[in-house]
Design an enzyme around this catalytic site. Sequence first.
Site, PDB file in Angstrom:
ATOM      1  N   CYS A  17       4.817   4.699  -2.127  1.00 19.79           N
ATOM      2  CA  CYS A  17       4.025   5.100  -3.155  1.00 19.79           C
ATOM      3  C   CYS A  17       4.315   5.944  -3.788  1.00 19.79           C
ATOM      4  O   CYS A  17       5.222   5.850  -3.378  1.00 19.79           O
ATOM      5  CB  CYS A  17       2.833   5.841  -1.716  1.00 19.79           C
ATOM      6  N   HIS A  46       9.374   9.782   6.280  1.00 17.73           N
ATOM      7  CA  HIS A  46       9.604   8.783   8.109  1.00 17.73           C
ATOM      8  C   HIS A  46      10.009   7.315   7.301  1.00 17.73           C
ATOM      9  O   HIS A  46       9.109   6.046   7.575  1.00 17.73           O
ATOM     10  CB  HIS A  46       7.939   8.762   8.846  1.00 17.73           C
ATOM     11  N   CYS A 101       4.257  16.053  -1.061  1.00 13.41           N
ATOM     12  CA  CYS A 101       3.227  14.461  -1.994  1.00 13.41           C
ATOM     13  C   CYS A 101       2.027  15.815  -2.229  1.00 13.41           C
ATOM     14  O   CYS A 101       1.370  16.114  -2.054  1.00 13.41           O
ATOM     15  CB  CYS A 101       2.833  14.171  -0.711  1.00 13.41           C
ATOM     16  N   GLU A 131       1.906  16.595   8.626  1.00 11.76           N
ATOM     17  CA  GLU A 131       0.989  17.086   7.219  1.00 11.76           C
ATOM     18  C   GLU A 131       0.011  17.951   8.592  1.00 11.76           C
ATOM     19  O   GLU A 131      -0.797  18.385   7.126  1.00 11.76           O
ATOM     20  CB  GLU A 131       0.984  15.561   7.175  1.00 11.76           C
ATOM     21  N   THR A 170      -4.287  12.858   5.069  1.00  9.45           N
ATOM     22  CA  THR A 170      -4.081  11.412   3.761  1.00  9.45           C
ATOM     23  C   THR A 170      -3.534  10.426   4.209  1.00  9.45           C
ATOM     24  O   THR A 170      -3.762   9.254   3.501  1.00  9.45           O
ATOM     25  CB  THR A 170      -2.969  12.034   2.463  1.00  9.45           C
ATOM     26  N   CYS A 200      -5.272   9.498   1.384  1.00  7.67           N
ATOM     27  CA  CYS A 200      -4.545   8.986   0.016  1.00  7.67           C
ATOM     28  C   CYS A 200      -5.130   7.293  -1.275  1.00  7.67           C
ATOM     29  O   CYS A 200      -5.371   6.367  -0.254  1.00  7.67           O
ATOM     30  CB  CYS A 200      -3.461   9.581  -0.435  1.00  7.67           C
ATOM     31  N   SER A 228       5.334   7.300  11.497  1.00  9.06           N
ATOM     32  CA  SER A 228       5.140   7.287  10.467  1.00  9.06           C
ATOM     33  C   SER A 228       3.404   6.613  10.657  1.00  9.06           C
ATOM     34  O   SER A 228       3.154   5.623  11.534  1.00  9.06           O
ATOM     35  CB  SER A 228       5.648   5.153   9.567  1.00  9.06           C
ATOM     36  N   SER A 229       2.340   7.781  10.261  1.00  9.08           N
ATOM     37  CA  SER A 229       1.221   7.529  10.611  1.00  9.08           C
ATOM     38  C   SER A 229       0.924   5.943   9.890  1.00  9.08           C
ATOM     39  O   SER A 229      -0.132   5.278  10.300  1.00  9.08           O
ATOM     40  CB  SER A 229       0.758   8.424  10.445  1.00  9.08           C
ATOM     41  N   ASN A 230       0.553   6.095   9.121  1.00 11.24           N
ATOM     42  CA  ASN A 230       0.203   5.471   7.609  1.00 11.24           C
ATOM     43  C   ASN A 230       0.572   3.902   8.281  1.00 11.24           C
ATOM     44  O   ASN A 230      -0.241   3.192   7.864  1.00 11.24           O
ATOM     45  CB  ASN A 230       0.091   5.047   6.146  1.00 11.24           C
TER      46      ASN A 230
END
Length: 316
Positions: A17, A46, A101, A131, A170, A200, A228-230
């Site tokens: 991103c 991450h 970010c 975060e 996010t 996000c 990595s959370s996302n």
Amino acid sequence: MGKPPLDLYLAAPRGFCAGVDRAIKIVEMAIQKWGAPVYVRHEIVHNKFVVDSLKAQGAIFVEELSDCPDDRPVIFSAHGVPKSVPAAAQARQMVYVDATCPLVSKVHIEAERHSENGLQIIMIGHAGHPETVGTMGQLPEGEVLLVETVEDVTTVDVRDPEQLAFVTQTTLSVDDTKDIVAALEARFPAIQGPHKEDICYATTNRQESVKAISAKIDALLVVGAPNSSNSRRLVEVGARNGCSYAQLVQRAEDIDWRAIEGIKAIGITAGASAPEVLVNEVIDAIKARYDVTVAEVETAKENIEFKVPRVLRQPA
């Protein structure tokens, strides 16, 4: 014996991103400007592959500012840091660059604005995630309360139910977060939310693209790191939307081939901190075993770009 046929659906958007792109660029430009070594507090993003490639260029990754010497530049990761960290760097007269970010910074500003208006903040996020630590660290102890689940909402102990606002990490699951927000609004009808959702655009878009391919596939591989959370949310979204097998893989070597034996269609996506080179590595590994037909399913176009800090655009 020919290779068995397999339909491969590539989710788009996937991978890097704008915030990740910017953070990596910041480290590379800092090394170009000041020479090696440049210190980075916490993994810049991450992803082990990204971190290793920056180490090879001269970045040294540390967990705390106290691990950095005074005379070398330090960069703060894309996840954001508590206010105490830049304050400590200033006190030591260090050169530092904040790679937070801009969409995380937006949440920090929101939390501060609410606090200035006398509101206590409830943050929806994951305990211990950098975060979350960074956002909660924008305000004094007790001014930001953390909830992770709908159950947490029932027990959170607030100062004044009429003076509350909420913010979110996010990189959360859009669907899970909706449920938590609904629980907060049911228990605290006066609670104020963000003007625009905190989750996000990249997290939302990647989850939507997984939903779009879920009905077509038997298995989903998410290229991304376990911290990595996302990326982890993408696995959950796939499983929730009917993928009988959804797995996080860092590299092609992590694929469990026995688990996907006999499948007819597979989906691939990547978390926001995973480079496309790793996606291609996974596709190549699949092509080595199957007669693959590839289709890309694009649900959104992304053309967002964030500028690097001015200090890096100026000559040394």
